[in-house]
Design an enzyme around this catalytic site. Structure first.
Site, short mmCIF file in Angstrom:
data_model
loop_
_atom_site.label_atom_id
_atom_site.label_comp_id
_atom_site.label_asym_id
_atom_site.label_seq_id
_atom_site.Cartn_x
_atom_site.Cartn_y
_atom_site.Cartn_z
N GLU A 70 43.79 41.86 32.19
CA GLU A 70 42.41 42.73 32.04
C GLU A 70 42.37 43.83 33.17
O GLU A 70 42.32 45.44 32.62
CB GLU A 70 41.17 42.02 32.82
N ASP A 86 41.75 36.88 33.02
CA ASP A 86 41.26 37.46 32.91
C ASP A 86 40.87 37.14 34.93
O ASP A 86 40.11 35.61 34.74
CB ASP A 86 39.62 37.62 32.63
N ILE A 88 38.52 37.86 37.16
CA ILE A 88 37.07 37.72 37.32
C ILE A 88 35.73 38.48 36.06
O ILE A 88 36.31 39.05 35.79
CB ILE A 88 36.42 38.68 38.40
N ASP A 89 35.67 36.99 35.33
CA ASP A 89 34.75 36.94 34.00
C ASP A 89 33.56 37.38 34.00
O ASP A 89 33.75 36.47 34.82
CB ASP A 89 35.55 36.12 32.72
N THR A 91 32.23 40.12 35.91
CA THR A 91 32.40 41.03 36.89
C THR A 91 30.84 41.68 37.16
O THR A 91 30.42 41.32 38.60
CB THR A 91 33.33 42.23 36.48
N ASP A 218 38.60 37.75 27.49
CA ASP A 218 37.40 36.96 27.93
C ASP A 218 37.72 36.10 26.97
O ASP A 218 36.73 34.74 27.76
CB ASP A 218 36.13 38.17 27.06
#
Ligand code: IPD
Length: 263
Positions: A70, A86, A88-89, A91, A218
């Site tokens: 990402e 990702d 930190i999905d 955020t 995601d």
């Protein structure tokens, strides 16, 4: 050990360490480093640091694999395997201190695009709850030693997760679409992390999930979790999950949801 199981082991170890790093940074305080597609679409310093950590660890473990993240973009590999990440999905949850965010790591085979790749391994790790969801192709989806299976929807309707994305221009059509979903829903949830929504469908905690406008990182790992838990996945009509749409549900509820989405 199969390739998929080997990739899953690597993803699991790195997701745990990356999650611990993100959790530590969260406790130290969050800095919003920049905004991306819209004012609400933020990136924190931790997103960047954690992705750099994951990328470096993957390069050490599997030099030659591709990478698609990402925050730091894509790099083609030579092995046919690409890591879709990702760091930190969720955020916004992370920035607000809401304990619903996750590290999402998937290993896919084939061209690095959602229309044609085959996911081999996927991990979704929420460091706050300590829950690590994992799946390998043909090896099932697991949470600890519990094998996951999607739910069957009862007469009260489905508990349906969704998301609205960051672009304000998409909000009115998304709400209109939601009004068509409500009659088949027991209720809806907007948790704020697509990977955790998909993991919840895999675990039978949520009956279905749909969202327009998500990115490959995601849903790459979460989609494999759902598939390995016996669920059905789709995207734009008849297609695979992608930017146009991601739909995930049990086999019986999937066509019911797909029919009302009318996209
Ligand atoms: C977002 C989350 C959110 C979804 C957005 C995603 P991010 O990811 O998964 O639930 O609605 O479409 O972009 O930006 O927090 O990694």
């Amino acid at each position: 050990m199969t390739l998929a199981a080997d990739l899953l082991d690597i993803a699991t170890r790195i997701a745990r360490d990356a999650g611990a790093l993100a959790h530590r940074r969260r406790q130290e305080g969050v800095t919003v480093a920049a905004t991306k597609s819209a004012a609400a679409d933020i990136v924190t310093a931790a997103d960047r640091e954690v992705e750099a950590y994951i990328r470096a660890e993957l390069a050490r473990e599997r030099p030659g694999d591709g990478f698609f993240g990402e925050e730091s973009g894509a790099e083609e590999g030579e092995t046919g395997i690409t890591w879709v990440v990702d760091p930190i999905d969720g955020t916004v949850n992370y920035a607000y201190g809401i304990p619903a965010w996750a590290v999402s790591i998937a290993a896919v085979e084939g061209p690095p695009d959602t229309a044609s790749w085959t996911a081999l391994a996927g991990v979704v790790f929420n460091p706050v709850t300590g829950e690590l969801f994992r799946a390998s192709r043909g090896g099932g989806a697991w949470l600890g030693d519990q094998r996951l299976a999607v739910s069957e929807v009862g007469p009260a309707g489905g508990l349906i997760a969704t998301g609205f994305g960051y672009d304000p221009a998409t909000h009115a059509p998304a709400l209109e679409q939601l009004s068509r979903v409500m009659p088949i829903a027991r209720d809806v949830r907007r948790i704020g992390a697509a990977s955790l929504d998909l993991a919840s469908v895999a675990a039978g905690r949520m009956d279905a999930y749909y969202e327009r406008g998500t990115h490959p990182w995601d849903h790459a790992a979460g989609a494999l979790l759902v598939a390995e838990a016996g669920g059905t996945l789709g995207g734009a009509p008849g297609g695979r999950p992608g930017r146009g749409m991601v739909i995930a549900a049990g086999a019986e509820f999937f066509p019911v949801l797909e029919a009302v989405l009318d996209y």
